[in-house]
Design a protein around this motif. Structure first.
Motif, PDB file in Angstrom:
ATOM      1  N   LEU A 139      51.202  47.243  45.250  1.00  0.00           N
ATOM      2  CA  LEU A 139      50.647  46.057  44.585  1.00  0.00           C
ATOM      3  C   LEU A 139      51.771  45.091  44.199  1.00  0.00           C
ATOM      4  N   THR A 152      46.310  43.379  36.987  1.00  0.00           N
ATOM      5  CA  THR A 152      46.079  43.675  38.395  1.00  0.00           C
ATOM      6  C   THR A 152      45.277  44.965  38.460  1.00  0.00           C
ATOM      7  N   GLN A 153      44.205  44.947  39.237  1.00  0.00           N
ATOM      8  CA  GLN A 153      43.399  46.155  39.417  1.00  0.00           C
ATOM      9  C   GLN A 153      43.603  46.666  40.832  1.00  0.00           C
ATOM     10  N   GLY A 154      44.103  47.867  40.956  1.00  0.00           N
ATOM     11  CA  GLY A 154      44.371  48.380  42.289  1.00  0.00           C
ATOM     12  C   GLY A 154      44.997  49.755  42.224  1.00  0.00           C
ATOM     13  N   PRO A 155      45.333  50.305  43.415  1.00  0.00           N
ATOM     14  CA  PRO A 155      45.821  51.683  43.440  1.00  0.00           C
ATOM     15  C   PRO A 155      47.302  51.817  43.098  1.00  0.00           C
ATOM     16  N   CYS A 161      43.692  51.882  39.267  1.00  0.00           N
ATOM     17  CA  CYS A 161      44.308  51.627  37.957  1.00  0.00           C
ATOM     18  C   CYS A 161      44.090  50.196  37.508  1.00  0.00           C
TER      19      CYS A 161
END
Lengths: 215, 87
Positions: A139, A152-155, A161
């Motif tokens: 990310l 930020t929403q992401g892996p 996370c």
């Protein structure tokens, strides 16, 4: 006959012995570790005992959860009154306590969900924080055109996370509690070249006090 | 193989953050007078052509939002729908 005191267990256990351990609302909170005197390497800090909520409403822009102004766009974050509020999408924000003193009680409004016990919440602190995150996620958490703090929403380590970039030297990560111990073990191993170590909560509260005052 | 998709909340992300939700197939047909063949075709029958098609995707590794986008299966690029040629 005495009533057993409430005991709450953090989802992560660090392989280190804290120098200062304090009970707080049923949690055993590690305030400091022996190596905390200098911030010469990045620190991984467990904040899972700090209260968190999700707030949801179809007309979110007209609401003020905990009296806070809701950031207008997804990904935007605001900090006020010792609380951090992150806009997740059109209808939801997540709220967490990063300040000093007693956190507010959960209001009776049905829009609130207390997520403290369902999430693991970590902070990574120190000047090599971006290097640590590059070891565990693809990310773009430090895009210079975004204004800090931002969400930020992401892996991260393949775990969905919510990552709040506070500054280039501080990241907050929250995710489902069940991933906690494996996540911490994998992060400490993957980023071991950066010298990342575990740290006590006091380092985080000192950082918050320096950046935002004693909120 | 990889490509990027544009989440309406998070922006452009790697396709491995998403779960495919199938082609957009329009509203469910009225149940009254619906033949079994028509019902089967709406629920089961899919046609993938080498041209942009509207698809459902779920951002499972990120914000958890369902959304539709137009993707060309021949190129794996997001493309707007082709204009219908008029004869």
């Amino acid at each position: 006959m005495t009533t057993p005191s409430l005991h709450r267990q953090s989802p992560v256990v660090f392989d280190a012995t804290p120098t200062k351990l304090e009970p707080q609302d049923g949690w055993n909170v590690a305030r400091s570790y022996p190596q905390d005197s200098t911030l010469d390497s990045p620190r991984l800090i467990d904040l899972s005992h700090r209260p968190r909520w999700d707030y949801q409403d179809s007309c979110l822009d007209e609401k003020s959860p905990f009296g806070l102004h809701v950031p207008p766009r997804p990904g935007e974050v605001a900090i006020a009154s010792g609380l951090i509020i992150s806009r997740m999408n059109r209808t939801q924000v997540s709220i967490g306590s990063i300040g000093f003193g007693a956190p507010p009680d959960t209001p009776p409004d049905v829009g609130y969900t207390d997520t403290t016990d369902s999430h693991c919440w970590l902070a990574i602190l120190g000047k090599n924080t971006p290097t640590v995150m590059e070891c565990v996620s693809s990310l773009d958490l430090f895009f210079p055109e975004r204004i800090t703090p931002f969400l930020t929403q992401g892996p991260v380590l393949h775990v969905p996370c919510q990552v709040v970039t506070m500054e280039t030297d501080c990241i907050l990560i929250s995710f489902s509690r069940g991933y906690g111990q494996t996540f911490v073990d994998a992060l400490l191993h993957s980023a071991s070249d950066t010298g990342v170590q575990v740290g006590g909560e006091q380092m985080f509260t000192d950082w918050v006090a320096e950046k935002y005052g004693a909120t | 193989m990889t490509f990027r998709l544009t989440c309406p909340v998070c922006g452009a992300r790697d396709v491995y953050e998403f779960r495919y939700g199938g082609q957009e197939r329009g509203p469910r047909p009225e149940q009254a007078q619906l033949s079994s063949d028509e019902h089967f075709r709406w629920t089961q029958f899919r046609m993938t052509r080498p041209e942009p098609q509207e698809e459902w995707w779920y951002h499972t590794g990120g914000c958890g939002v369902w959304f539709t986008t137009w993707r060309n299966p021949a190129t794996n690029r997001e493309e707007p729908p082709h204009e219908v040629e008029r004869g």
